[in-house]
Design a protein around this motif. Sequence first.
Motif, PDB file in Angstrom:
ATOM      1  N   HIS A 117      -8.417  11.646 -14.017  1.00  0.00           N
ATOM      2  CA  HIS A 117      -7.419  10.190 -13.746  1.00  0.00           C
ATOM      3  C   HIS A 117      -6.399  11.051 -12.769  1.00  0.00           C
ATOM      4  O   HIS A 117      -5.781  12.228 -12.976  1.00  0.00           O
ATOM      5  CB  HIS A 117      -6.967  10.150 -15.157  1.00  0.00           C
ATOM      6  N   ALA A 118      -5.902  10.320 -11.835  1.00  0.00           N
ATOM      7  CA  ALA A 118      -4.745  10.601 -11.103  1.00  0.00           C
ATOM      8  C   ALA A 118      -3.524  10.645 -11.851  1.00  0.00           C
ATOM      9  O   ALA A 118      -3.339   9.755 -12.865  1.00  0.00           O
ATOM     10  CB  ALA A 118      -4.540   9.606 -10.169  1.00  0.00           C
ATOM     11  N   ALA A 119      -2.603  11.675 -11.673  1.00  0.00           N
ATOM     12  CA  ALA A 119      -1.384  12.064 -12.518  1.00  0.00           C
ATOM     13  C   ALA A 119      -0.295  11.344 -11.853  1.00  0.00           C
ATOM     14  O   ALA A 119      -0.232  11.125 -10.764  1.00  0.00           O
ATOM     15  CB  ALA A 119      -1.323  13.304 -12.630  1.00  0.00           C
ATOM     16  N   VAL A 120       0.563  11.020 -12.796  1.00  0.00           N
ATOM     17  CA  VAL A 120       1.961  10.570 -12.341  1.00  0.00           C
ATOM     18  C   VAL A 120       2.930  11.845 -11.881  1.00  0.00           C
ATOM     19  O   VAL A 120       2.732  12.730 -12.639  1.00  0.00           O
ATOM     20  CB  VAL A 120       2.639   9.897 -13.393  1.00  0.00           C
ATOM     21  N   PRO A 121       3.348  11.598 -10.785  1.00  0.00           N
ATOM     22  CA  PRO A 121       4.176  13.044 -10.400  1.00  0.00           C
ATOM     23  C   PRO A 121       5.543  13.256 -11.413  1.00  0.00           C
ATOM     24  O   PRO A 121       5.973  12.269 -11.774  1.00  0.00           O
ATOM     25  CB  PRO A 121       4.623  12.614  -8.899  1.00  0.00           C
ATOM     26  N   CYS A 160       0.763   5.047   4.901  1.00  0.00           N
ATOM     27  CA  CYS A 160       2.101   5.599   4.551  1.00  0.00           C
ATOM     28  C   CYS A 160       2.970   5.712   5.893  1.00  0.00           C
ATOM     29  O   CYS A 160       3.138   6.755   6.461  1.00  0.00           O
ATOM     30  CB  CYS A 160       2.216   6.890   3.862  1.00  0.00           C
ATOM     31  N   PRO A 161       3.414   4.630   6.645  1.00  0.00           N
ATOM     32  CA  PRO A 161       4.154   4.665   7.719  1.00  0.00           C
ATOM     33  C   PRO A 161       5.527   5.439   7.725  1.00  0.00           C
ATOM     34  O   PRO A 161       5.854   5.488   6.397  1.00  0.00           O
ATOM     35  CB  PRO A 161       4.316   3.260   8.142  1.00  0.00           C
ATOM     36  N   ARG A 162       6.365   5.636   8.476  1.00  0.00           N
ATOM     37  CA  ARG A 162       7.427   6.381   8.709  1.00  0.00           C
ATOM     38  C   ARG A 162       8.547   5.518   7.920  1.00  0.00           C
ATOM     39  O   ARG A 162       8.433   4.109   8.022  1.00  0.00           O
ATOM     40  CB  ARG A 162       8.006   6.753   9.927  1.00  0.00           C
ATOM     41  N   GLY A 163       9.675   5.978   7.301  1.00  0.00           N
ATOM     42  CA  GLY A 163      10.401   5.452   6.073  1.00  0.00           C
ATOM     43  C   GLY A 163      11.793   5.203   6.704  1.00  0.00           C
ATOM     44  O   GLY A 163      11.861   4.879   7.941  1.00  0.00           O
ATOM     45  N   ALA A 164      12.607   5.087   5.741  1.00  0.00           N
ATOM     46  CA  ALA A 164      13.932   4.772   5.963  1.00  0.00           C
ATOM     47  C   ALA A 164      14.786   5.349   6.784  1.00  0.00           C
ATOM     48  O   ALA A 164      15.656   4.923   7.558  1.00  0.00           O
ATOM     49  CB  ALA A 164      14.856   4.901   4.547  1.00  0.00           C
ATOM     50  N   VAL A 165      14.549   6.810   7.254  1.00  0.00           N
ATOM     51  CA  VAL A 165      15.401   7.535   8.286  1.00  0.00           C
ATOM     52  C   VAL A 165      15.123   6.929   9.478  1.00  0.00           C
ATOM     53  O   VAL A 165      16.206   6.686  10.243  1.00  0.00           O
ATOM     54  CB  VAL A 165      15.211   8.936   8.105  1.00  0.00           C
ATOM     55  N   VAL A 186       0.721   0.790   0.439  1.00  0.00           N
ATOM     56  CA  VAL A 186      -0.520   0.551  -0.747  1.00  0.00           C
ATOM     57  C   VAL A 186      -0.477   1.394  -1.713  1.00  0.00           C
ATOM     58  O   VAL A 186       0.001   2.652  -1.276  1.00  0.00           O
ATOM     59  CB  VAL A 186      -1.620   0.104   0.044  1.00  0.00           C
ATOM     60  N   PRO A 187      -0.959   1.584  -2.717  1.00  0.00           N
ATOM     61  CA  PRO A 187      -1.113   2.544  -3.690  1.00  0.00           C
ATOM     62  C   PRO A 187      -2.237   3.645  -3.118  1.00  0.00           C
ATOM     63  O   PRO A 187      -3.159   3.198  -2.285  1.00  0.00           O
ATOM     64  CB  PRO A 187      -1.925   1.919  -4.827  1.00  0.00           C
ATOM     65  N   ALA A 213       2.350   1.669  -4.703  1.00  0.00           N
ATOM     66  CA  ALA A 213       2.870   1.025  -3.401  1.00  0.00           C
ATOM     67  C   ALA A 213       4.408   0.867  -3.558  1.00  0.00           C
ATOM     68  O   ALA A 213       4.993   0.566  -4.358  1.00  0.00           O
ATOM     69  CB  ALA A 213       2.249  -0.510  -3.375  1.00  0.00           C
ATOM     70  N   GLY A 214       5.089   1.114  -2.332  1.00  0.00           N
ATOM     71  CA  GLY A 214       6.377   0.765  -2.076  1.00  0.00           C
ATOM     72  C   GLY A 214       7.236   2.399  -2.479  1.00  0.00           C
ATOM     73  O   GLY A 214       8.321   2.171  -2.172  1.00  0.00           O
TER      74      GLY A 214
END
Length: 485
Positions: free
Chosen positions: A30-34, A97-102, A362-363, A373-374
């Motif tokens: 199962h994928a873990a929550v970081p 996962c496109p580039r973010g807030a910066v 997306v997830p 996602a997000g």
Amino acid sequence: MPLPTQTLLAETQKRIVSPRTTPPSAPTTHAAVPPLAPGALPGLGHAAALLRDPLGFLGSLARHGGVVRIRLGPRTVCVVTDARLVHTLLVALAHDCPRGAVQDTLKTAFGDGLLMSEGQAHRDRRRIIQPAFGADRMAGYLSVMHQVTEERAGRWRPGQVLDVAKEMNHLALEIVTRSLFGARLSEDATLAFHRALPDLVKGQIVQSLYPHPAFARLPLPVNRRFDAAVRVLNRVVDQAVNGRAGTARTERRGGTLPALLRAATDPATGRPLTEADVRSEAITMFGAGTETVSTTLTWLLDELLRHPEVEARVLAELDEHLPAGTTPTPEALARLTYTRSVTQEVVRLHAPNAFLMRTAQVPVNLGPYRIPAGTELLYSLTALHRDPVRYDEPLSFRPERWQDGGGLGRPSFLPFGAGKHKCIGEAFAWAELTVAAAAILRRWRPVAVPGARAREVVWTTVQAHGLRVRLAPRADALTAAHGTA
């Protein structure tokens, strides 16, 4: 709440990154929550720790996992600490996962250029610009880089005390302007550019950390300075792009980046690029091609001052493969293998990018972790390049670690990124570092001014502040050395 901007000016020193006490968890079913990093404060989360010691805090997270959650006020951000997972993020997950807030902050200011665009728009623009960095142009660029550095170093005087960071900033800006734009900026335009750049960088990081984009529209001092810096940089770039740079343009108008852009058509519309498009790409080249290169040159000179035996080997290699008075060629640079190892080690130890961001649209699965996602994803090239799991004695300056191809192709060495967004000017930047350093070292022997060594100041980049050197002519230094031998 907005993060206090004044604390971002705190100097940071090199810090030992503690080895991971436990390996990142790796469940197989199962994928873990970081995991959440310890030490979050009520209301502030980890913001105080990040601002107090950005590199130390980001480097410490690796012991908790390959991806670690931190809280910045009301926001939760996932920090990717494992180099292999960063490579996956930049390559396999680049679309999701496109580039973010910066980067979004700069997109608002300068438009949807190569640095800020995504998807098909990015691919189309990259194809248009790529010829400007083709191998067939490199010989011409090397000649300009050499000429610009010789001219600038030729204006220095014996005994002069040089503010290295300031001088390297001016040098890098002039190289970009004359190489890519075929223009010469006036002294006033050059000074205006360098005065505006710190306010642009500070505003960029502060706005990227706001809890809501609407804060960027408030009449806060940091926002006003950022807006003023954008106006100044646009004016300077317009001068270079449109031939109002204060002195005569070179004869290479047809081969300049603006000429290339104006001759192209937008594949999406079939129409020529707009002047706004041209300006957006120009500001990208001015920003990306100036601060990071000048910072790296400053660290290079600082490391050579600390390691005279390395400087001696570099000079010996230059004597053998790039004799004094000759213009560098791609073939000559390829023979400077030790010098290349030195520049690679400087870039590793002093990676210019303190942190960059992506956003999961997306997830996604990132290694053993499930990323909703997000989620905003942050990674620090500086922390990755100082990871003791990947590099022995990570805070030691050891050019020999790159000899015989020992470091090439490492997924943990990502100074120019990876995947579709990898820096388009990587070859240009490596060449500029070598050519500029060679021209300076052949003419001058920098002597450290006591108490004025380089120190780290962290914004979105890890800048080198405070280095001052006294200049001694190289010929006099060599004559003195032979006379006492």
